[in-house]
Write a protein that holds these residues in place. Sequence first.
Motif, short mmCIF file in Angstrom:
data_model
loop_
_atom_site.label_atom_id
_atom_site.label_comp_id
_atom_site.label_asym_id
_atom_site.label_seq_id
_atom_site.Cartn_x
_atom_site.Cartn_y
_atom_site.Cartn_z
N ILE A 202 0.84 -1.19 0.00
CA ILE A 202 0.00 0.00 0.00
C ILE A 202 0.88 1.24 0.00
O ILE A 202 2.05 1.20 0.36
CB ILE A 202 -0.94 0.05 1.22
N VAL A 203 0.30 2.34 -0.43
CA VAL A 203 0.89 3.66 -0.29
C VAL A 203 -0.13 4.51 0.46
O VAL A 203 -1.29 4.58 0.08
CB VAL A 203 1.21 4.30 -1.66
N LEU A 204 0.32 5.12 1.53
CA LEU A 204 -0.56 5.94 2.37
C LEU A 204 0.05 7.33 2.46
O LEU A 204 1.23 7.48 2.78
CB LEU A 204 -0.65 5.30 3.76
N TRP A 205 -0.74 8.35 2.13
CA TRP A 205 -0.23 9.71 2.14
C TRP A 205 -1.35 10.70 2.48
O TRP A 205 -2.50 10.31 2.58
CB TRP A 205 0.42 10.06 0.81
N THR A 206 -0.98 11.95 2.67
CA THR A 206 -2.00 12.96 2.93
C THR A 206 -2.25 13.76 1.67
O THR A 206 -1.33 14.12 0.94
CB THR A 206 -1.57 13.90 4.07
N ASP A 207 -3.51 14.06 1.43
CA ASP A 207 -3.96 14.72 0.21
C ASP A 207 -3.64 16.21 0.27
O ASP A 207 -4.03 16.89 1.22
CB ASP A 207 -5.48 14.52 0.09
N PRO A 208 -2.95 16.75 -0.74
CA PRO A 208 -2.63 18.18 -0.72
C PRO A 208 -3.87 19.07 -0.61
O PRO A 208 -3.85 20.08 0.06
CB PRO A 208 -1.92 18.39 -2.06
N PRO A 264 6.61 4.60 16.99
CA PRO A 264 6.39 6.02 17.07
C PRO A 264 7.67 6.81 16.94
O PRO A 264 7.67 7.94 16.49
CB PRO A 264 5.76 6.21 18.46
N ALA A 265 8.78 6.20 17.35
CA ALA A 265 10.04 6.93 17.25
C ALA A 265 10.43 7.15 15.81
O ALA A 265 11.18 8.07 15.51
CB ALA A 265 11.14 6.17 17.97
N ASP A 266 9.93 6.33 14.88
CA ASP A 266 10.24 6.53 13.48
C ASP A 266 9.72 7.87 12.99
O ASP A 266 10.23 8.42 12.03
CB ASP A 266 9.64 5.40 12.63
N ASP A 267 8.67 8.38 13.63
CA ASP A 267 8.18 9.68 13.25
C ASP A 267 9.27 10.72 13.44
O ASP A 267 9.47 11.59 12.60
CB ASP A 267 6.97 10.09 14.11
N GLY A 271 11.85 13.12 10.45
CA GLY A 271 11.78 14.56 10.42
C GLY A 271 10.80 15.13 11.42
O GLY A 271 10.47 16.30 11.38
N GLY A 272 10.29 14.30 12.32
CA GLY A 272 9.39 14.79 13.34
C GLY A 272 8.03 15.17 12.80
O GLY A 272 7.33 16.01 13.36
N SER A 273 7.64 14.59 11.69
CA SER A 273 6.41 14.99 11.03
C SER A 273 5.19 14.48 11.77
O SER A 273 5.04 13.30 12.02
CB SER A 273 6.40 14.43 9.59
N ASP A 274 4.28 15.41 12.09
CA ASP A 274 3.02 15.00 12.68
C ASP A 274 2.20 14.19 11.69
O ASP A 274 1.48 13.28 12.06
CB ASP A 274 2.22 16.24 13.12
N GLU A 275 2.31 14.55 10.41
CA GLU A 275 1.56 13.82 9.39
C GLU A 275 2.04 12.37 9.28
O GLU A 275 1.23 11.46 9.18
CB GLU A 275 1.71 14.52 8.04
N LEU A 276 3.34 12.17 9.29
CA LEU A 276 3.85 10.81 9.21
C LEU A 276 3.42 10.02 10.43
O LEU A 276 3.08 8.84 10.32
CB LEU A 276 5.37 10.82 9.08
N GLY A 277 3.41 10.66 11.59
CA GLY A 277 2.93 9.99 12.78
C GLY A 277 1.48 9.57 12.64
O GLY A 277 1.07 8.48 13.06
N ARG A 278 0.67 10.43 12.04
CA ARG A 278 -0.74 10.09 11.80
C ARG A 278 -0.86 8.90 10.85
O ARG A 278 -1.69 8.01 11.06
CB ARG A 278 -1.47 11.30 11.22
N LEU A 279 -0.03 8.90 9.82
CA LEU A 279 -0.07 7.78 8.87
C LEU A 279 0.34 6.48 9.55
O LEU A 279 -0.25 5.42 9.31
CB LEU A 279 0.86 8.07 7.69
N GLU A 280 1.36 6.55 10.40
CA GLU A 280 1.81 5.36 11.12
C GLU A 280 0.69 4.82 12.01
O GLU A 280 0.46 3.62 12.07
CB GLU A 280 3.04 5.71 11.97
N ARG A 281 0.02 5.73 12.72
CA ARG A 281 -1.04 5.28 13.62
C ARG A 281 -2.21 4.69 12.82
O ARG A 281 -2.83 3.71 13.25
CB ARG A 281 -1.51 6.45 14.49
N THR A 282 -2.51 5.28 11.68
CA THR A 282 -3.59 4.74 10.85
C THR A 282 -3.21 3.37 10.32
O THR A 282 -4.03 2.44 10.29
CB THR A 282 -3.86 5.69 9.67
N ALA A 283 -1.97 3.22 9.90
CA ALA A 283 -1.51 1.93 9.41
C ALA A 283 -1.57 0.87 10.51
O ALA A 283 -1.94 -0.28 10.26
CB ALA A 283 -0.08 2.05 8.88
#
Length: 468
Positions: A202-208, A264-267, A271-283
């Motif tokens: 899968i590819v999971l990302w946030t919509d611009p 969670p540390a991978d966030d 780069g400390g991205s809140d968005e990446l953290g959200r994607l990780e939690r969703t995954a």
Amino acid sequence: MATAPSDVAVRQWMADFVAETLRGETLEQMVARLDAQIIGRVPELTDRDLRRDLESSTRAHALAVLSGLTQDAMEYAVPEQAHAFARTLARRGYDLRLLLRVYHAGQEAAIDYMTEVIDERRLPEQFERSALIRLFERSTRWVNTSVEALTDTYMQERERGLRAALNQRTEIVRTLLSGEDVDADYASARLGFRLAQRQVAIVLWTDPADRRAGALLSAGDGFAGWIDAPGAGDGRADGEDAATGPPGDGAAGNDGRAGDRGAPADDRLAGGSDELGRLERTATRLAHALGGVGVLTVPAGSAALWAWIAADAEAVAAVAGDIVAAPMRLTLGSSGTGVAGFRQSHRDAIAARQVAERAAVELGRVLPYAQVEPAYLAGADVAGMRALIRRELGALAAPDANSARLRETLLAYLRCHRSPEGAAARLGVHKNTVRYRIQRIEETLGRRIEDCGLRLELALECVAVYGV
């Protein structure tokens, strides 16, 4: 009324105490007692190697603290053995809170020990009070100084270890996707994810578009050069599109380290991205919804995640719709096994994202490659695809609403194996309406639908995604 003892008297008593403690076996007995009390409060330290590092740290702390008891100003330097103990906890994967518990327990143990020593000396009340105040002040400064310094040491070591693990995982994934020779068993062991099992990428990302509305950051695909298929895209849909059928089924990926180990540390490492953290939690939620199946994830940018889940694409699609919420988007590839399946499924998921980016219509927040495969393959050559649309649809490719309705009906009709009843059920109209529209379509095309082949349906699929 008793008078308070002078600072000189208290300091002299402290000097005698220090000298006595440093002689013979007294220091080792004190260290053993402090460690026993700490371990009683922090049972995670019963491991032989952890106890050894704790003992070394406690002894070094004791020597440093004792040497400063007789000084007016305590300039306390945290000993290297204490830094080594903090690094050990980080390497073993313990939470920072455990380190803090150790030092709070150590402070209590040290105060208990000193209180007992003073009681045994049967000192005058005022002398005893002054000595205890001095000890409490010094122990508080010792703990505060140690915790501040060792928290930095712990975090640096923790990040170093996580970054090394992430870099190793990323390098193995890069090798797998590039097509280089790699031992599947070795890669599986290092990733914690069995490549031989049934899996889907899968590819999971946030919509611009959603990020602009929500003041979020933009995404990036850091690994786009690893494969041939393009790797970026947006485009979303909510309701059912009659020309394309139900909006996408889909999937999501889970957390950074494979096999249900949290990341969670991978966030922070990405780069400390809140968005990446959200994607990780969703995954993670997606993997749990599938029964805690194996999962592997790799950050693909500050707001994009690649993942492989040990499940069929259909199973992932069935649960993703209820989990993937704005501003997130998800595409998934086809199911596969082995290294070849690992790579091909990822290529499919990337291809589906490219379609989502180029689409002129809403395709759904979760989009499977199977839903848009014809449009992706035909759309690889834009000029050729547009020529196909003009040649096959002719006047039916007009941008007006009536032509759009006729195209929608024709695609539903073809998808339902030329069944007026099936198309009517899909479109929510009467079957005679479908028959009437088919007649209109044949008049517009200048030929019977029965005489048309795959190219007509392919042209309709492309228009349904890319528009006219």
